[in-house]
Design a protein around this motif. Structure first.
Motif, PDB file in Angstrom:
ATOM      1  N   UNK A  84       0.858  -1.187   0.000  1.00 38.50           N
ATOM      2  CA  UNK A  84       0.000   0.000   0.000  1.00 38.50           C
ATOM      3  C   UNK A  84       0.890   1.232   0.000  1.00 38.50           C
ATOM      4  N   UNK A  85       1.128   1.783  -1.206  1.00 36.80           N
ATOM      5  CA  UNK A  85       2.027   2.926  -1.296  1.00 36.80           C
ATOM      6  C   UNK A  85       3.414   2.543  -0.812  1.00 36.80           C
ATOM      7  N   UNK A  86       3.879   3.267   0.204  1.00 39.79           N
ATOM      8  CA  UNK A  86       5.191   2.965   0.767  1.00 39.79           C
ATOM      9  C   UNK A  86       5.108   1.961   1.907  1.00 39.79           C
ATOM     10  N   UNK A  87       3.894   1.481   2.215  1.00 40.48           N
ATOM     11  CA  UNK A  87       3.736   0.604   3.360  1.00 40.48           C
ATOM     12  C   UNK A  87       2.997  -0.673   3.032  1.00 40.48           C
ATOM     13  N   UNK A  88       2.179  -1.128   3.988  1.00 44.31           N
ATOM     14  CA  UNK A  88       1.469  -2.408   3.895  1.00 44.31           C
ATOM     15  C   UNK A  88       0.035  -2.188   4.353  1.00 44.31           C
ATOM     16  N   UNK A  89      -0.909  -2.850   3.695  1.00 39.51           N
ATOM     17  CA  UNK A  89      -2.312  -2.777   4.090  1.00 39.51           C
ATOM     18  C   UNK A  89      -2.830  -4.175   4.398  1.00 39.51           C
ATOM     19  N   UNK A  90      -3.539  -4.299   5.508  1.00 39.96           N
ATOM     20  CA  UNK A  90      -4.150  -5.564   5.893  1.00 39.96           C
ATOM     21  C   UNK A  90      -5.667  -5.407   5.888  1.00 39.96           C
ATOM     22  N   UNK A  91      -6.331  -6.366   5.294  1.00 38.55           N
ATOM     23  CA  UNK A  91      -7.792  -6.450   5.363  1.00 38.55           C
ATOM     24  C   UNK A  91      -8.127  -7.831   5.892  1.00 38.55           C
ATOM     25  N   UNK A  92      -8.574  -7.912   7.136  1.00 35.73           N
ATOM     26  CA  UNK A  92      -8.858  -9.180   7.793  1.00 35.73           C
ATOM     27  C   UNK A  92     -10.360  -9.286   8.029  1.00 35.73           C
ATOM     28  N   UNK A  93     -10.983 -10.279   7.405  1.00 36.76           N
ATOM     29  CA  UNK A  93     -12.425 -10.460   7.501  1.00 36.76           C
ATOM     30  C   UNK A  93     -12.757 -11.488   8.582  1.00 36.76           C
ATOM     31  N   UNK A  94     -13.725 -11.159   9.435  1.00 39.95           N
ATOM     32  CA  UNK A  94     -14.171 -12.031  10.511  1.00 39.95           C
ATOM     33  C   UNK A  94     -15.671 -12.259  10.383  1.00 39.95           C
ATOM     34  N   UNK A  95     -16.120 -13.392  10.878  1.00 40.56           N
ATOM     35  CA  UNK A  95     -17.553 -13.685  10.795  1.00 40.56           C
ATOM     36  C   UNK A  95     -18.368 -12.783  11.699  1.00 40.56           C
ATOM     37  N   UNK A  96     -17.727 -12.177  12.706  1.00 40.47           N
ATOM     38  CA  UNK A  96     -18.417 -11.273  13.623  1.00 40.47           C
ATOM     39  C   UNK A  96     -17.391 -10.447  14.381  1.00 40.47           C
ATOM     40  N   UNK A  97     -17.855  -9.392  15.030  1.00 40.15           N
ATOM     41  CA  UNK A  97     -16.958  -8.527  15.758  1.00 40.15           C
ATOM     42  C   UNK A  97     -16.570  -9.104  17.111  1.00 40.15           C
ATOM     43  N   UNK A  98     -15.314  -8.911  17.486  1.00 38.53           N
ATOM     44  CA  UNK A  98     -14.803  -9.337  18.792  1.00 38.53           C
ATOM     45  C   UNK A  98     -13.839  -8.266  19.306  1.00 38.53           C
ATOM     46  N   UNK A  99     -13.550  -8.251  20.599  1.00 37.19           N
ATOM     47  CA  UNK A  99     -12.505  -7.347  21.102  1.00 37.19           C
ATOM     48  C   UNK A  99     -11.174  -7.620  20.399  1.00 37.19           C
ATOM     49  N   UNK A 100     -10.408  -6.574  20.136  1.00 37.96           N
ATOM     50  CA  UNK A 100      -9.147  -6.729  19.419  1.00 37.96           C
ATOM     51  C   UNK A 100      -8.195  -5.614  19.827  1.00 37.96           C
ATOM     52  N   UNK A 101      -6.937  -5.834  19.529  1.00 40.73           N
ATOM     53  CA  UNK A 101      -5.939  -4.780  19.684  1.00 40.73           C
ATOM     54  C   UNK A 101      -4.805  -5.064  18.702  1.00 40.73           C
ATOM     55  N   UNK A 102      -4.019  -4.035  18.386  1.00 40.52           N
ATOM     56  CA  UNK A 102      -2.932  -4.175  17.426  1.00 40.52           C
ATOM     57  C   UNK A 102      -1.756  -3.329  17.895  1.00 40.52           C
ATOM     58  N   UNK A 103      -0.533  -3.885  17.717  1.00 46.39           N
ATOM     59  CA  UNK A 103       0.673  -3.143  18.084  1.00 46.39           C
ATOM     60  C   UNK A 103       1.847  -3.722  17.307  1.00 46.39           C
ATOM     61  N   UNK A 104       2.987  -3.052  17.356  1.00 41.96           N
ATOM     62  CA  UNK A 104       4.183  -3.509  16.661  1.00 41.96           C
ATOM     63  C   UNK A 104       5.280  -3.841  17.663  1.00 41.96           C
ATOM     64  N   UNK A 105       6.191  -4.714  17.240  1.00 39.02           N
ATOM     65  CA  UNK A 105       7.349  -5.093  18.031  1.00 39.02           C
ATOM     66  C   UNK A 105       8.584  -5.049  17.151  1.00 39.02           C
ATOM     67  N   UNK A 106       9.709  -4.748  17.754  1.00 37.57           N
ATOM     68  CA  UNK A 106      10.955  -4.629  17.006  1.00 37.57           C
ATOM     69  C   UNK A 106      11.897  -5.772  17.349  1.00 37.57           C
ATOM     70  N   UNK A 107      12.893  -5.970  16.481  1.00 39.82           N
ATOM     71  CA  UNK A 107      13.956  -6.936  16.722  1.00 39.82           C
ATOM     72  C   UNK A 107      13.558  -8.387  16.689  1.00 39.82           C
ATOM     73  N   UNK A 108      13.047  -8.910  15.582  1.00 36.01           N
ATOM     74  CA  UNK A 108      12.818  -8.294  14.272  1.00 36.01           C
ATOM     75  C   UNK A 108      11.482  -7.569  14.223  1.00 36.01           C
ATOM     76  N   UNK A 109      11.256  -6.750  13.204  1.00 37.10           N
ATOM     77  CA  UNK A 109       9.995  -5.999  13.129  1.00 37.10           C
ATOM     78  C   UNK A 109       8.807  -6.928  12.897  1.00 37.10           C
ATOM     79  N   UNK A 110       7.771  -6.747  13.718  1.00 30.96           N
ATOM     80  CA  UNK A 110       6.558  -7.563  13.619  1.00 30.96           C
ATOM     81  C   UNK A 110       5.334  -6.712  13.919  1.00 30.96           C
ATOM     82  N   UNK A 111       4.224  -7.107  13.311  1.00 33.12           N
ATOM     83  CA  UNK A 111       2.910  -6.571  13.643  1.00 33.12           C
ATOM     84  C   UNK A 111       2.168  -7.667  14.397  1.00 33.12           C
TER      85      UNK A 111
END
Length: 410
Positions: free
Chosen positions: A44-71
């Motif tokens: 997505x341009x200079x980065x990355x785009x994620x589209x994650x489809x779920x059957x229904x909504x649930x609590x969620x959270x997102x963060x990044x970690x380094x060494x090595x880089x991870x989402x």
């Protein structure tokens, strides 16, 4: 992590929890299915785009970690059945994808990034009629310094993915002659361990651990626990903590790794050392300890602080006892025709062996990269022989260890 980034992550988590609460209030359950066919990870341009489809909504959270880089994306809870990286990832900016359960009620996806792509935005939308949900995450392109500054696990009230310890007494063990054994089936959950020819290390070792527990309990004179009872992730640090919580006398970690070296076949036993006995041992220790990185846990910083103290304490009394246990187990293997490596007694800095007050060994029961070892580990009759050898070795070591303790008291 900067205060601005921390605030942003906290807002993302709060919005996620609020949105999922509304979805559940509308009559949806907390269990969602991952819809792989409608999910993509793309450039997505200079980065990355994620589209994650779920059957229904649930609590969620997102963060990044380094060494090595991870989402890292956490959900409560998602069933990943049928999800494969090959069908979702469509960009070289993502090197790998792992997903699974990290404990009952908690699911996690870890996206291995090819570079420092910082988190720009994330939002989950729920269809008011069907309840189906889509989580969209956008990663930008930034300097490594910016990514490192933003990386870290957010302080999110209500999110505690640490495994729940089993009910057990924390009182000091009594001098009753019973050997208290913590059996550690390697890997689990989001971390499968070695995988060869349709076999997964995490599954084989759980089967073996259950068989060993049953044999020890039938023999009498043992109390036995497992660090995990099912296909769940347990951090390396937590495995050691569980052994302390139950007052274990000994810690036995079971593994069946894979190496490209054609000579890697047969069982071996490892004890703790700051210096690996050989290059293969060093590689195995690094691979085993990196399992925590897959689930968003990195013990390297804290480990550097306390490793020296733990090693010194272990060498005083516990390490010689662990080495005696390793030698006794190998003698039992040889006596019962269990194939072993050419140099089966080895040493490395495995994190699960760093309990300073509990004799601990890591048993590589064989290598899934070797056809003979795969056949053996898949054969219930052969495993029964291995279990008998482990039980006899533990019994013999326990008798010798008690005798040595008696002499020392005199």
């Amino acid at each position: 992590m900067s205060s601005l980034v921390r605030t942003g992550l906290a807002v993302l988590v709060a919005l996620a929890l609020a949105g999922a609460a509304r979805a559940e209030g509308a009559g949806f359950s907390a269990l969602a299915r991952f819809e792989a066919g409608a999910s993509t990870i793309t450039r997505d341009g200079a980065g990355v785009a994620l589209r994650l489809a779920l059957s229904q909504g649930v609590p969620w959270r997102v963060f990044t970690l380094d060494g090595p880089p991870r989402l890292v994306l956490d959900f409560r809870e998602v069933v990943w059945r049928g999800a494969e990286a090959a069908g979702i990832v469509a960009t070289e900016r993502v090197r790998g994808l792992r997903m699974g359960q990290i404990r009952p009620g908690w699911s996690r996806m870890v996206v291995d990034l090819a570079g420092p792509y910082p988190l720009d935005e994330a939002a989950l939308t729920v269809d008011p009629e069907s309840g189906a949900a889509v989580l969209r995450v956008r990663l930008g392109r930034g300097a490594p310094e910016r990514f490192a500054a933003a990386a870290g696990v957010p302080d999110s009230p209500g999110w505690d993915p640490a495994p729940v310890p089993p009910a057990a007494s924390t009182a000091p063990p009594e001098a009753d002659g019973v050997l208290r054994v913590m059996i550690d089936p390697g890997h689990g959950g989001i971390d499968p361990g070695a995988e060869e020819e349709g076999l997964a290390e995490k599954s084989l070792m759980l089967v073996l651990a259950r068989e060993l527990r049953e044999a020890l309990m039938r023999a009498g004179g043992f109390r036995v626990w497992l660090t995990r009872e099912g296909d769940e992730f347990v951090s390396l640090e937590r495995r050691v903590a569980l052994a302390h919580e139950v007052g274990a006398d000994v810690f036995v970690s079971l593994h069946a790794d894979a190496l490209s070296d054609a000579r890697a076949r047969g069982a071996s036993v490892y004890t703790l050392s700051g210096t690996a006995s050989d290059a293969a041992s060093a590689a195995l220790a690094e691979r085993h300890d990196r399992a925590d990185l897959l689930a968003g846990v990195d013990l390297s910083d804290s480990d550097d602080v306390v490793a020296g103290v733990l090693m010194d304490l272990a060498r005083l009394e516990t390490l010689p006892r662990a080495e005696a246990l390793a030698g006794t187990l190998l003698e039992s293997f040889t006596a019962r025709d269990i194939p072993v490596l050419g140099r089966p007694l080895r040493h490395a800095g495995f994190s699960v062996l760093k309990a300073a007050d509990i004799p601990s060994v890591l048993v590589e029961t064989g290598f899934l990269s070797d056809a003979r070892d795969r056949r053996n580990l898949s054969d219930p009759d052969w495993r029964a022989g291995l279990v008998a050898a482990l039980r006899a070795g533990l019994e013999q070591w326990h008798a010798s260890d008690r005798a040595r303790a008696g002499l020392m008291r005199q």
